[in-house]
Every structure is written in C-alpha cells, then in structure tokens.
Design a protein around this motif. Structure first.
Motif, PDB file in Angstrom:
ATOM      1  N   GLU A  64       0.828  -0.941  -0.042  1.00 23.64           N
ATOM      2  CA  GLU A  64       0.045  -0.101   0.015  1.00 23.64           C
ATOM      3  C   GLU A  64       0.775   1.228  -0.077  1.00 23.64           C
ATOM      4  OE1 GLU A  64      -3.473   0.343  -0.524  1.00 23.64           O
ATOM      5  OE2 GLU A  64      -3.056  -1.676  -0.930  1.00 23.64           O
ATOM      6  N   LEU A  65       2.009   1.310   0.627  1.00 25.93           N
ATOM      7  CA  LEU A  65       2.929   2.271   0.807  1.00 25.93           C
ATOM      8  C   LEU A  65       3.469   2.488  -0.782  1.00 25.93           C
ATOM      9  CD1 LEU A  65       4.104   4.631   2.481  1.00 25.93           C
ATOM     10  CD2 LEU A  65       6.224   2.917   3.017  1.00 25.93           C
ATOM     11  N   PHE A  66       4.014   1.489  -1.287  1.00 26.37           N
ATOM     12  CA  PHE A  66       4.369   1.391  -2.561  1.00 26.37           C
ATOM     13  C   PHE A  66       3.249   2.031  -3.616  1.00 26.37           C
ATOM     14  CE2 PHE A  66       5.263  -0.687  -6.692  1.00 26.37           C
ATOM     15  CZ  PHE A  66       6.495  -0.501  -6.928  1.00 26.37           C
ATOM     16  N   LYS A  67       2.105   1.565  -3.477  1.00 27.46           N
ATOM     17  CA  LYS A  67       1.296   2.099  -4.438  1.00 27.46           C
ATOM     18  C   LYS A  67       0.905   3.502  -4.219  1.00 27.46           C
ATOM     19  CE  LYS A  67      -4.030   1.380  -4.796  1.00 27.46           C
ATOM     20  NZ  LYS A  67      -4.999   0.900  -4.228  1.00 27.46           N
ATOM     21  N   LYS A  68       0.914   4.074  -2.998  1.00 29.87           N
ATOM     22  CA  LYS A  68       0.716   5.329  -2.847  1.00 29.87           C
ATOM     23  C   LYS A  68       1.632   6.329  -3.443  1.00 29.87           C
ATOM     24  CE  LYS A  68      -0.263   8.976   0.891  1.00 29.87           C
ATOM     25  NZ  LYS A  68      -0.351   9.340   2.431  1.00 29.87           N
ATOM     26  N   GLN A  69       3.190   5.960  -2.939  1.00 28.61           N
ATOM     27  CA  GLN A  69       4.220   6.808  -3.509  1.00 28.61           C
ATOM     28  C   GLN A  69       4.448   6.662  -4.865  1.00 28.61           C
ATOM     29  OE1 GLN A  69       7.742   6.192  -1.074  1.00 28.61           O
ATOM     30  NE2 GLN A  69       6.533   6.658   0.998  1.00 28.61           N
ATOM     31  N   ALA A  70       4.167   5.657  -5.467  1.00 30.98           N
ATOM     32  CA  ALA A  70       4.367   5.266  -6.847  1.00 30.98           C
ATOM     33  C   ALA A  70       3.318   6.030  -7.667  1.00 30.98           C
ATOM     34  CB  ALA A  70       4.411   3.793  -7.341  1.00 30.98           C
ATOM     35  N   GLY A  71       2.196   6.205  -7.116  1.00 32.33           N
ATOM     36  CA  GLY A  71       0.979   6.670  -7.851  1.00 32.33           C
ATOM     37  C   GLY A  71       0.532   5.661  -8.957  1.00 32.33           C
ATOM     38  N   ILE A  72       0.154   4.645  -8.478  1.00 33.18           N
ATOM     39  CA  ILE A  72      -0.281   3.404  -9.250  1.00 33.18           C
ATOM     40  C   ILE A  72      -1.495   2.642  -8.861  1.00 33.18           C
ATOM     41  CG2 ILE A  72       1.965   3.095 -10.420  1.00 33.18           C
ATOM     42  CD1 ILE A  72       2.587   0.707  -8.678  1.00 33.18           C
ATOM     43  N   ASP A  73      -2.136   2.208  -9.771  1.00 36.45           N
ATOM     44  CA  ASP A  73      -3.477   1.553  -9.470  1.00 36.45           C
ATOM     45  C   ASP A  73      -3.103  -0.123  -9.282  1.00 36.45           C
ATOM     46  OD1 ASP A  73      -5.057   3.519  -8.656  1.00 36.45           O
ATOM     47  OD2 ASP A  73      -5.666   3.832 -10.774  1.00 36.45           O
ATOM     48  N   ILE A  74      -2.952  -0.783  -8.366  1.00 35.92           N
ATOM     49  CA  ILE A  74      -2.668  -2.168  -8.273  1.00 35.92           C
ATOM     50  C   ILE A  74      -3.658  -2.824  -7.216  1.00 35.92           C
ATOM     51  CG2 ILE A  74      -0.137  -2.144  -9.125  1.00 35.92           C
ATOM     52  CD1 ILE A  74       0.518  -2.068  -6.114  1.00 35.92           C
ATOM     53  N   MET A  75      -3.971  -3.820  -7.348  1.00 30.72           N
ATOM     54  CA  MET A  75      -4.833  -4.777  -6.745  1.00 30.72           C
ATOM     55  C   MET A  75      -4.111  -5.617  -5.518  1.00 30.72           C
ATOM     56  SD  MET A  75      -7.848  -4.158  -7.965  1.00 30.72           S
ATOM     57  CE  MET A  75      -8.825  -5.401  -7.043  1.00 30.72           C
ATOM     58  N   HIS A  76      -4.654  -5.609  -4.316  1.00 33.28           N
ATOM     59  CA  HIS A  76      -4.124  -6.658  -3.236  1.00 33.28           C
ATOM     60  C   HIS A  76      -4.956  -7.695  -3.181  1.00 33.28           C
ATOM     61  CE1 HIS A  76      -4.097  -7.498   1.205  1.00 33.28           C
ATOM     62  NE2 HIS A  76      -3.012  -7.842   0.599  1.00 33.28           N
ATOM     63  N   ILE A  77      -4.000  -8.876  -3.072  1.00 35.46           N
ATOM     64  CA  ILE A  77      -4.788 -10.269  -2.824  1.00 35.46           C
ATOM     65  C   ILE A  77      -4.113 -10.842  -1.334  1.00 35.46           C
ATOM     66  CG2 ILE A  77      -4.893 -12.634  -3.867  1.00 35.46           C
ATOM     67  CD1 ILE A  77      -4.766 -11.444  -6.636  1.00 35.46           C
ATOM     68  N   PRO A  78      -5.041 -11.057  -0.511  1.00 38.07           N
ATOM     69  CA  PRO A  78      -4.498 -11.239   0.962  1.00 38.07           C
ATOM     70  C   PRO A  78      -4.606 -13.107   0.682  1.00 38.07           C
ATOM     71  CG  PRO A  78      -6.820 -10.634   0.950  1.00 38.07           C
ATOM     72  CD  PRO A  78      -6.384 -10.319  -0.292  1.00 38.07           C
ATOM     73  N   TYR A  79      -3.845 -13.641   1.496  1.00 44.71           N
ATOM     74  CA  TYR A  79      -3.564 -14.975   1.580  1.00 44.71           C
ATOM     75  C   TYR A  79      -3.587 -15.298   3.181  1.00 44.71           C
ATOM     76  CZ  TYR A  79      -2.709 -15.689  -3.398  1.00 44.71           C
ATOM     77  OH  TYR A  79      -3.158 -15.518  -4.560  1.00 44.71           O
ATOM     78  N   ASN A  80      -3.956 -16.604   3.287  1.00 45.03           N
ATOM     79  CA  ASN A  80      -3.693 -17.005   4.906  1.00 45.03           C
ATOM     80  C   ASN A  80      -2.337 -17.415   5.391  1.00 45.03           C
ATOM     81  OD1 ASN A  80      -4.762 -17.607   7.462  1.00 45.03           O
ATOM     82  ND2 ASN A  80      -5.382 -19.655   6.891  1.00 45.03           N
ATOM     83  N   GLY A  81      -1.379 -16.348   5.276  1.00 51.12           N
ATOM     84  CA  GLY A  81      -0.241 -16.484   5.577  1.00 51.12           C
ATOM     85  C   GLY A  81       0.978 -16.364   4.631  1.00 51.12           C
TER      86      GLY A  81
END
Length: 324
Positions: free
Chosen positions: A170-187
């Motif tokens: 999320e920090l990378f997304k904000k500072q780079a100014g890009i739209d990317i999707m996050h996919i969470p896993y269980n660990g």
C-alpha cells in the motif's frame, strides 16, 4: 512418630529446599515469544538466550502465540516489572496491531519499557522470474511504468490484511501513484506459493524467506525495502534508489520489559543482550538466518518504536486495513 530432634531436622531441611527453590526461581529470566516455536523470531531469541546465560543465569523461552502477537505481548505487559520477564516486541505487535485491531488488551505506548532492538530484516520486492521476463519487467522503474500504462492489471499478494507485505504494498502504491490490486492469503507461505505459480504478479516478502528461491532463480529480486542495500543481495538496489525516495520498510523485532521495570534492570538486560548480539557465535548464527543484529540503547529503541507506530498509523488508514 518422629522424635523432636529429627522433626526439627526435617523441618530445617524442608525450609532450606524451599528457600533454594525460591532463589532458583529468582535467578530465572523468561523471554516471552509471542509467536510459535521454529520461526526466525523464536530462533533468534534462543540464540541470544544461550549467549546471556553467564550474565543473567538461567534464561528460558516461553512461546505464547496468537492474535498476531497480541496474546504474548499482553502477558509481558501484565508481568511483574522486576526484569525477570521480558518479551519480544515486533513490527506487528508494537507498530501495526494498535491500528488494525479495533481493540487490543495492552497499550503499546505505555505498558512497556524498551530494552534493545534485536534485528532489522529487509523485505524484498520479488516477482516470478519467468513472469517478469514475459512482462518485460527487470526493475522497479519498469514495474511502475507497466502499472501506470495498465491500471489495475497488476496485483500483489501478501500474508493477509494488515500484514507487513500488505502495508508495504500500500505504501508502494501510494508513493508510486499507481493502481494495483491486493490479494491477501492466509499466511506468508501460501502467498509465496501463489507468487511461484505466477498467480500474483509480485510480493513484498521477508528476505530470509525469499532468498532461497531468489538464489535458485525462481524469483527475481527488483529491490530491497530498507534504506541501505542488503549484504545478502548487494547487487539489488533499494526502492529508494529506484526512485521512491521516501520508501522505507523493514521487519524488526527487539526486547521489551513491563513498564516500571527499574532502570538498573533495563540497563543490565541491555548490556547482556547487546554483548551477546556482537559475539562471534551469534553473528554466525544470525548470518545463517539472513538477519542483521542491530542492538541499540533503550532510549533509541523506544524512540524507534514510537516513530514506527506513528508511521504505520497513516499507512493503515490509507490502506483501510482491519482485522476485526
């Protein structure tokens, strides 16, 4: 029936045994590890426990896992402040959890006395090697350019909502100014498997976990997330070097005691553990674990944790990450 003299002898021996047991108990220092046995945090704690026994006497490790480190941390917060019960503070338990949980049973600001930082571990931005070649991405700059040209086409995996990998993304997304999707896993392990199968485009993984697959050529390291390059991957640039000058993320853990532990006890613990971290044996073991010892003063570690809490509060708010 015992004769009076024999009875007095038995009572005296029993009293000596009890006082000896009490004395032995007083000479035991417990390190509470708020995660399961076998992981890098647990292993480093055990290495240092062996290294401080000459100064502190018997040192035992107690694992109290659960709730992202909250259970073990709460145990330390409520322990007697006599220097005999200390615990491992981590990025999760002392900088992230206060913001991603609606309620935790301890106050990370007020319930602990800092002892020393133990280690500071870089994360590394990695891609599946074949997938990176397919997309023509060989650097952070090329990753950002691709993401800007293809909004919401790239995704990144993590070990779950609120995990270090999620917040780094999320920090990378904000500072780079890009739209990317996050996919969470269980660990972290499932997230790495997803990366190895190119189910996700990239992750911010712990260097110690990612290094074997980087060395095997299965993963391509684009950048490390710390301020300086890693000795483990000296040819891999930092994210800062790659254009995001304010980007700095690491996984860290250190030692804390309950609040109100006497200063002389804190200083004693700091001296013992700092010396142990600088020993040749510990340095060798830490190198095998791909972690870097980073001992400092109690005041420095306290200030570092406070700064991390402030920084991650904003990151969590920007990400909208919540566990409960």
């Amino acid at each position: 029936m015992f004769k009076p003299t024999l009875r007095r002898t038995v009572v005296a021996v029993a009293a000596l045994c009890l006082s000896g047991a009490a004395l032995a108990q007083q000479n035991v220092t417990r390190i509470i590890v708020p995660f399961a046995a076998g992981g890098p945090i647990d292993v480093t704690a055990r290495v240092l426990a062996e290294g401080v026994k000459d100064e502190l006497g018997t040192v035992i490790i107690e694992n109290k896992p659960g709730a992202g480190g909250n259970i073990g941390s709460d145990y330390v917060a409520k322990a007697k402040p006599d220097g005999k019960t200390i615990g491992i503070a981590t990025l999760a338990s002392h900088a992230v959890n206060p913001w991603i949980y609606s309620q935790i049973p301890y106050d990370a600001d007020k319930d602990f006395a800092a002892v020393t930082m133990m280690v500071n571990v870089p994360n590394v931005l990695v891609m599946n090697t074949l997938h990176a070649e397919k997309l023509g991405i060989n650097s952070v700059e090329e990753l950002i350019a691709y993401a800007k040209a293809n909004p919401n086409k790239l995704n990144y995996g993590s070990g779950g909502n609120g995990s270090g990998g999620h917040l780094a993304g999320e920090l990378f997304k904000k500072q780079a100014g890009i739209d990317i999707m996050h996919i969470p896993y269980n660990g972290g392990a499932p997230a790495q498997l997803a990366l190895l199968s190119a189910e996700v485009d990239f992750t911010f993984d712990n260097l110690a976990t990612a290094a074997p697959n980087i060395n095997a050529g299965k993963l391509k390291a684009l950048a490390v997330t710390t301020d300086e390059r890693s000795d483990v991957l000296p040819d891999v640039p930092t994210v800062k070097e790659s254009g995001l000058e304010n980007f700095s993320v690491s996984t860290w853990w250190g030692l804390v005691a309950p609040a109100n532990t006497p200063k002389e006890e804190i200083d004693k613990l700091n001296a013992a553990f700092s010396a142990a971290m600088k020993s040749e044996q510990a340095q060798e073991r830490f190198a095998n674990l791909l972690v870097t010892p980073a001992p400092n003063t109690p005041a420095e570690f306290d200030e570092f944790m406070r700064e991390e809490r402030t920084r991650y509060k904003q990151i969590v708010e920007d990400a909208g990450a919540q566990v409960d």
